[in-house]
Design a protein around this motif. Sequence first.
Motif, short mmCIF file in Angstrom:
data_model
loop_
_atom_site.label_atom_id
_atom_site.label_comp_id
_atom_site.label_asym_id
_atom_site.label_seq_id
_atom_site.Cartn_x
_atom_site.Cartn_y
_atom_site.Cartn_z
N SER A 63 1.00 -1.13 -0.11
CA SER A 63 0.09 0.10 0.08
C SER A 63 0.83 1.20 0.02
O SER A 63 0.47 2.17 -0.67
N VAL B 239 -6.83 2.05 -1.40
CA VAL B 239 -5.52 1.53 -1.17
C VAL B 239 -5.06 1.06 0.28
O VAL B 239 -4.79 -0.14 0.67
N TYR C 232 -3.95 -3.73 -8.22
CA TYR C 232 -3.68 -3.72 -6.79
C TYR C 232 -4.44 -4.62 -6.08
O TYR C 232 -3.96 -5.42 -5.05
N MET D 33 2.09 2.02 -3.45
CA MET D 33 0.78 2.59 -4.41
C MET D 33 0.53 3.93 -3.96
O MET D 33 0.35 4.83 -4.77
#
Length: 694
Positions: A96, A142, A278, A99
Motif C-alpha cells: 500500500s 489502497v 492492486y 501505491m
Amino acid sequence: MPEFLVTLIPLCPLLACLAIAVLGPTVLKEKSHWLTILGNGAAFVCALLALIGLTSTSLIPQGHRTFELYKWMSLPASGDTGALDIAITLHLDSMSAIMLTMLTFVATLVAIYASSYMHGDPGYPRFFACVSLFTFSMIMLVLSGNFLQLFMFWEAVGLCSYLLIGFWYEKPSASAAGMKAFLVNRVGDFGFAIGIFLIWTTFGSINYADTIFNPDALAKVAAENPGLLETICLCLFTGAVGKSAQFPLHVWLPDAMEGPTPVSALIHAATMVTAGVYMVARCTNLYMYAPHAQLVVSVIGGLTALIAALIGLTQTDLKRVLAYSTVSQLGYMFLGLGTGTFLGIGGAMFHLVTHAFFKALLFLGAGSVMHAMGGVIDMRHFGGLRKLMPKTYATFLIGSLALAGLFPLSGFWSKDTILASVRMAAHPEAHATDSHVVAAASHDTHATQAARVEVHPTLSAVDKTQVTLFGIRATAWYEILFWAGSFTAFLTAFYSFRAVFMTFHGEERIPPEAGHHAHESPSAMTTPLIILAVGAAFLGLALGHMTSIFDDFLNKTLHAPEVHHAADWLVIGLSTAAAIGGIGLAWVMYAERSGVPASIAQSVKPLYRLSLNKFYFDELYYVFLVVPVMCLAQFSRFFDWIGIDGFVGFVSRVPGAVAKLARPIQNGLVQFYALSMMLATAMLLWALLVRPGW
C-alpha cells in the motif's frame, strides 16, 4: 509511526475537495487549483514518510500497521454466517505504501499541469474538487483493511471517473462516454460484490486479517472446498476486469478520452485502472489456492495485451493510441500476476509504478500537443512539431522509449520481468531454483508461516503443471502467452513510435484551429513533463533488479523466501530485438510522409479495417447487448403502461361506475327509501320461506 501521519494521507485531499466545493465557485475561482496541489502534495509527503518508516524495523517492527478510525457497523451472527463487524481502517504495509507514494506524486504533478491546461474553463473549481475527491477515494481504496471498505471506495472511484470523463457534459460524446464507463464497470462490480459476499459466508468475516492474511483459515477452506476459493477468485477478478479495462470489458477506457487530458493521465496512470491490479496483488494469498483462477488471470491479461496492441496500430487519435496502450500494458500486469511467482507479482507491481510515470508523461505530452494545436488531436492533421515544441518532443520521446521497453529505460526492467516470469511458469522445472514463491503468510510471521503449506514453484497450493484450461495444460498456456507477450512488445514499440514520427517528425504542418496557440506549452505544463521523464528514464535503474530495492521492499508484504534471480538473457535479447524492430519499422513507414502505410493498408484491407474499427466490439455489444436490453426496456414500459397502469386505472374506475349506477336511487325522498326497505324486507322473508334451511 504516528497514526495521525497515516491519517493525513487521505485527509489532505478530502479537505481540499470540501473547501473547493464550498468556496470554489464564489471565493477561490481561478485559484482553486492551489488547494488541490497543496492537498495532493501534503498527501505525497506523508506517504513518502510512511514508506520510509516501513523500511525501519524500529519504527514498524512487524512491517505493517493497521489503524482503526471508527467502528462503522456491528451485526450479530445469523444462521451459517458469522457476525459482521466493520470498522473504517487504514492498513499500511509495503504494497500500500508503494501505491500511495506513486499515486499522490503523479496526482500532484497532474494537478500542477491542469492548473494551466484548464485555465479559463467555466467549470474550473468543479474540476479540481473532483480531482481531489478522486485522489481521496483511491487513497482510501489502497488503505482499506476490509473488503467492504474496499468495495465502497472502489465504487467511489468509479463515481469520480464518471464525473471527470463526462466533465464537459455539454458535449453529447463526453456525457455518453461517462455513462458508458459507469455502466460497463457495473457489470464487473456485480461479480466483485458476489465475490465479497462469498468471502463473508465462507470465512465469517470480510476483514483482511481474518481472510487473506490468515493462512490457517485459507488452508482449511482450501482443504474442505477448493472449488469455492476458485469461484471467489474469479468473482473478484471480474471486478478487476471491469475496473482495469480487460477483455471483454475494455471498451469503456478508450472513450474516456472525451474527458480533459489531465483526467486521462490521472485515470490511466495512477488511479482507477490500477485498482484492479492492486486488488489482485493484494489477494495473492487467496489466489495461490486457486490455480485455475491464476491461469485465467494470465490468459485474459495476455489476450487483452495483444488485442489492444493490434487495435492501437491503426488509430489516428493520439490520445486513443495511448488509451489502447494503457489497456495493453494493464494486460501485461495481469499476465504477470497470473503466473503466481514472486517474479511475476513483483514485476506486475513494478510495471504498475513505471507505467504510471511514462504513461502520465505520454498523456500529458499529448495534452501539450492538443493545447498547441487548438484542440486538434488527430495525427493526420499535424506533424513535424519537434522544433516547434522541443520540450514536449524530448519528454514524449523518453516516454515512448520507456513504453517500448528499450534498455535502460524503466519499461525495459518491469516488462522484461513479467515476460521472464511467464517463461518461468511455462518451464517450472527448468527454473525451479529461480522460482521464488510467495508464502501464504499473514503479516505476523515469516518462515514459520511459509512452512505451513506445500507450495509449488509457481505459487499454487497444488502443482500447476496439472492444471488445464479448455483441455490445454497450464505450461502450454504460459508458453503461448510468452510468445504472444513478446510479439505484443514488438507491436508496442511500433505503435508508440508511429505516434512519435507522425506527430513530431516530417514536414511541419499546423492545423488552422491552432491559430496563435502553435507554440511550446507554458512551464506549468512542461515542468511536470520533465519530472515524469526523469522517472521514466531512471526509475528502473534505481529500483529494479540491479539494486533489488523494489523487490526487497515489496517482499515485506509478500514474504517470499528469496527475491533475487538471475537475468533471463533469452527474454532480454528477444524483447530488445522486438523493441528495436518495432521502432525501426515505424521509422521506415512514418519518419517521412509516404504512401507506404496506405499501400500496406490497402493490401490487407480486411485486417486493417478490423483493427481500425476496434474489432467491432462496440458494434457487437450494441447488437447483442444494447439492442436486446432496449427491447426489454420498451416491453417493460409497454407492460407497465398497458398492464399495470391499465389494471390500476380499471380498479380505480370501478367505484365510480358503481356510484353512477346507485345515483338514481339516492333521490332524497323518504317515501322512496321506506318503500325500498319494505321491498327488501319482503324479498328477504320470501327467500327464507322458500329456503328455510338458509
